[in-house]
Design an enzyme around this catalytic site. Structure first.
Site, PDB file in Angstrom:
ATOM      1  N   LEU A 251      19.665  32.153  28.400  1.00  0.00           N
ATOM      2  CA  LEU A 251      18.939  30.977  28.732  1.00  0.00           C
ATOM      3  C   LEU A 251      17.366  31.221  28.782  1.00  0.00           C
ATOM      4  O   LEU A 251      16.404  30.768  29.490  1.00  0.00           O
ATOM      5  CB  LEU A 251      19.334  30.387  29.723  1.00  0.00           C
ATOM      6  CG  LEU A 251      20.603  29.484  29.631  1.00  0.00           C
ATOM      7  CD1 LEU A 251      21.238  28.654  30.925  1.00  0.00           C
ATOM      8  CD2 LEU A 251      20.553  28.307  28.530  1.00  0.00           C
ATOM      9  N   HIS A 252      16.979  32.464  27.985  1.00  0.00           N
ATOM     10  CA  HIS A 252      15.547  32.955  28.001  1.00  0.00           C
ATOM     11  C   HIS A 252      14.914  32.463  27.101  1.00  0.00           C
ATOM     12  O   HIS A 252      15.146  32.790  25.695  1.00  0.00           O
ATOM     13  CB  HIS A 252      15.599  34.366  27.942  1.00  0.00           C
ATOM     14  CG  HIS A 252      15.856  35.118  29.207  1.00  0.00           C
ATOM     15  ND1 HIS A 252      15.506  34.980  30.344  1.00  0.00           N
ATOM     16  CD2 HIS A 252      17.151  35.886  29.311  1.00  0.00           C
ATOM     17  CE1 HIS A 252      15.987  35.793  31.317  1.00  0.00           C
ATOM     18  NE2 HIS A 252      17.390  36.248  30.559  1.00  0.00           N
ATOM     19  N   CYS A 261      20.748  39.101  12.474  1.00  0.00           N
ATOM     20  CA  CYS A 261      22.051  38.261  12.581  1.00  0.00           C
ATOM     21  C   CYS A 261      22.000  37.092  12.686  1.00  0.00           C
ATOM     22  O   CYS A 261      22.283  36.227  11.855  1.00  0.00           O
ATOM     23  CB  CYS A 261      22.952  39.175  13.671  1.00  0.00           C
ATOM     24  SG  CYS A 261      23.242  40.765  13.364  1.00  0.00           S
ATOM     25  N   LYS A 264      19.968  35.047   9.757  1.00  0.00           N
ATOM     26  CA  LYS A 264      20.744  35.015   8.518  1.00  0.00           C
ATOM     27  C   LYS A 264      22.110  34.201   8.695  1.00  0.00           C
ATOM     28  O   LYS A 264      22.656  33.326   7.712  1.00  0.00           O
ATOM     29  CB  LYS A 264      21.171  36.538   8.193  1.00  0.00           C
ATOM     30  CG  LYS A 264      22.018  36.722   7.043  1.00  0.00           C
ATOM     31  CD  LYS A 264      22.133  38.255   6.925  1.00  0.00           C
ATOM     32  CE  LYS A 264      23.163  38.960   7.958  1.00  0.00           C
ATOM     33  NZ  LYS A 264      24.437  39.033   8.190  1.00  0.00           N
ATOM     34  N   LYS A 321      13.438  42.216  19.483  1.00  0.00           N
ATOM     35  CA  LYS A 321      13.814  42.439  20.845  1.00  0.00           C
ATOM     36  C   LYS A 321      13.537  43.738  21.415  1.00  0.00           C
ATOM     37  O   LYS A 321      13.333  44.717  20.517  1.00  0.00           O
ATOM     38  CB  LYS A 321      15.213  41.859  21.182  1.00  0.00           C
ATOM     39  CG  LYS A 321      16.264  42.780  20.611  1.00  0.00           C
ATOM     40  CD  LYS A 321      17.744  42.447  20.869  1.00  0.00           C
ATOM     41  CE  LYS A 321      18.940  43.263  20.986  1.00  0.00           C
ATOM     42  NZ  LYS A 321      19.962  42.844  21.175  1.00  0.00           N
ATOM     43  N   ARG A 328      13.338  43.390  11.340  1.00  0.00           N
ATOM     44  CA  ARG A 328      13.956  42.284  10.443  1.00  0.00           C
ATOM     45  C   ARG A 328      14.032  40.882  11.089  1.00  0.00           C
ATOM     46  O   ARG A 328      14.457  40.843  12.160  1.00  0.00           O
ATOM     47  CB  ARG A 328      15.467  42.848  10.006  1.00  0.00           C
ATOM     48  CG  ARG A 328      15.298  43.982   9.140  1.00  0.00           C
ATOM     49  CD  ARG A 328      16.688  44.556   8.701  1.00  0.00           C
ATOM     50  NE  ARG A 328      17.214  44.938   9.866  1.00  0.00           N
ATOM     51  CZ  ARG A 328      18.825  45.395   9.786  1.00  0.00           C
ATOM     52  NH1 ARG A 328      19.377  45.108   8.858  1.00  0.00           N
ATOM     53  NH2 ARG A 328      19.113  45.671  10.931  1.00  0.00           N
TER      54      ARG A 328
END
Ligand code: UGA
Length: 450
Positions: A251-252, A261, A264, A321, A328
């Site tokens: 929930l950030h 991932c 895509k 992150k 990517r």
């Protein structure tokens, strides 16, 4: 037992090192010599906490070896894991070419029973299609197990060693017994092992990623709404997260979901569902919300800093992150591209992804710096795009001193708004207005998780 891991990428290499650590002899094979040669010398192709040590330990113990010789590895192995990329060649469609190529290579080498394990994320029906195609040329019996990987970059080893669940999709009891033997150490720590058929395992992986994408887009929509209403999104997330049916994780708000991932997999899910005449409007909506965030934040930045043409903007964070050098489908990179399109001069710094970003963003107006303060020197505005811990402990006074302007876009909410304002920053958080008395009066024993 001898196993082969085909693909020394972010899933394959982690899985190979962890399986070796379980005590299994692992032949990790990749067709890129440029990847395998450094690995033989203990040099990793990407940054993943703890992986270098695990690779070194298991290589020294003789349980992990690297090679480009797939045939030799197959001949020595009972089980062959396939962890090759399924990156889209055409956006929105998965590329199963490498997976099928490996499948054919395996079948050509096989003279006795073997188990192929699909670790790559693949659309529903892939295992069955592969089986039908390979059966025509098989000289011996074989099984295909769908064993999707749920690890997250940055905490990949912990995720593999202590998974929330292991999914084994197969209808073969023999293959299942072999797989259970491989994952025996996880039985000992009572990790849930879910046995199902191939199709269910395949779709469960997509459904899980799509659900995470929906949650992230949901909280980002609430953050947008908070910007307009003067409410703090963190107070909302905390209150929501205390509901056990909802939970505090994912929930950030920020720049939205990126990486190799979630973007895509949500796109591919839409594609294959359309082919089956099934609409997935919630997932489609999560993609749209995600796609709009960078433009929305650019608008906020311009509203406070003015037109950006020819202006210097400092960006902190380029990886999709923290704890990875992966750029990517990074939202930070998308935001950078938007700034460059506005004519801004970008000075960026990422603790791990400078080199990867500079390779991708070949633009005269994009430069990487060796520290946050260096990137901020003379900048009219600063944006924090990735929530590295290093940024949380920045000296805001020093940051302000080296900058020319005052705008601070904290897209990941790493700073205390009041502390930033006290240093004279024009602080723009993400769904986070100035503190209002009483808003955070919920006392909780748990924290909002990530
Ligand atoms: C994701 C899933 O979390 C894994 O379970 C899955 O195995 C993996 O994809 C995969 O399919 O291989 P990953 O892409 O490594 O893992 O990273 P996440 O931690 O899920 O983050 C994805 C993106 O969502 C990042 O851009 C992150 O910044 C963003 N995010 C995450 C948020 O914006 N808010 C959150 O609360 C959580």
């Amino acid at each position: 037992m001898n196993v082969t891991m085909v693909g020394a990428g972010r899933v394959g290499l982690v899985a190979a090192a962890c399986l070796a650590d379980f005590g299994i002899k692992v032949h990790c094979v990749d067709n890129q010599l440029a990847r395998i040669e450094p690995l033989k010398k203990g040099k990793l192709p990407f940054h993943e906490p703890g992986l270098a040590e695990l690779v070194e330990k298991n290589t020294k113990a003789g349980r992990l070896e690297f090679s480009t010789d797939l045939s030799a590895a197959i001949r020595q192995s009972l089980v062959i894991f396939i962890a090759v990329g399924t990156e889209e060649k055409v956006p929105g469609t998965s590329n199963l070419g490498p997976l099928f190529t490996v499948g054919h290579q395996i079948i050509r080498e096989m003279t006795e029973y073997k188990v192929m394990v699909i670790k790559s994320t693949v659309p529903v029906g892939t295992a069955q299609r592969l089986r039908e195609e390979l059966e025509k040329e098989a000289k011996s019996d074989f099984d295909i197990v769908s064993n999707p990987e749920f690890l997250r970059e940055g905490s990949a080893i912990e995720n593999f060693m202590r998974p929330d669940r292991v999914v084994l999709g197969t209808t073969s009891d023999h293959a299942l017994a072999i797989m259970k033997d491989i994952y025996r150490p996880l039985y000992l720590i009572e990790a849930p092992i879910v046995v199902t058929n191939n199709q269910t395992a395949e779709l469960a992986k997509y459904a899980s990623n799509a659900f995470l994408a929906v949650i992230i887009s949901f909280i980002n929509e609430i953050a947008n709404y908070c910007d307009g209403t003067g409410v703090d999104v963190h107070a909302i997330a905390k209150i929501m997260g205390l509901d056990k049916r909802i939970g505090p994780k994912f929930l950030h708000p920020g720049l939205g979901f990126g990486g190799s991932c979630l973007p895509k997999d949500t796109r591919i899910m839409l594609d294959f569902s359309k082919k089956q005449n099934c609409e997935l409007p919630t997932i489609a909506g999560s993609i749209k919300t995600n796609d709009d965030i960078c433009g929305y934040l650019l608008g906020r930045l311009k509203a406070h800093a003015g037109p950006l043409k020819g202006r210097k903007v400092c960006l902190l964070g380029l990886a999709y992150k923290p704890h990875t050098d992966d750029v990517r489908d990074s939202r930070a990179m998308d935001f950078t591209r938007l700034l460059l399109a506005e004519g801004a001069h970008v000075q960026a710094y990422d603790p791990a992804a400078n080199a990867a970003a500079a390779e991708v963003l070949n633009d005269d107006h994009f430069h990487v710096a060796s520290s946050a303060y260096e990137a901020a020197r003379g900048a009219d505005a600063t944006g924090v795009l990735t929530e590295w811990n290093e940024f949380r402990s920045l000296d805001l006074k020093e940051l302000k001193k080296v900058m020319a302007g005052t705008v601070l876009l904290d897209a990941r909410n790493v700073f205390d708004p009041d502390a930033a304002k006290a240093q004279g920053f024009n602080y723009l958080g993400r769904g986070r207005s100035p503190k209002v008395a009483g808003v955070m009066s919920v006392k909780s024993s748990g924290k909002t998780g990530s």
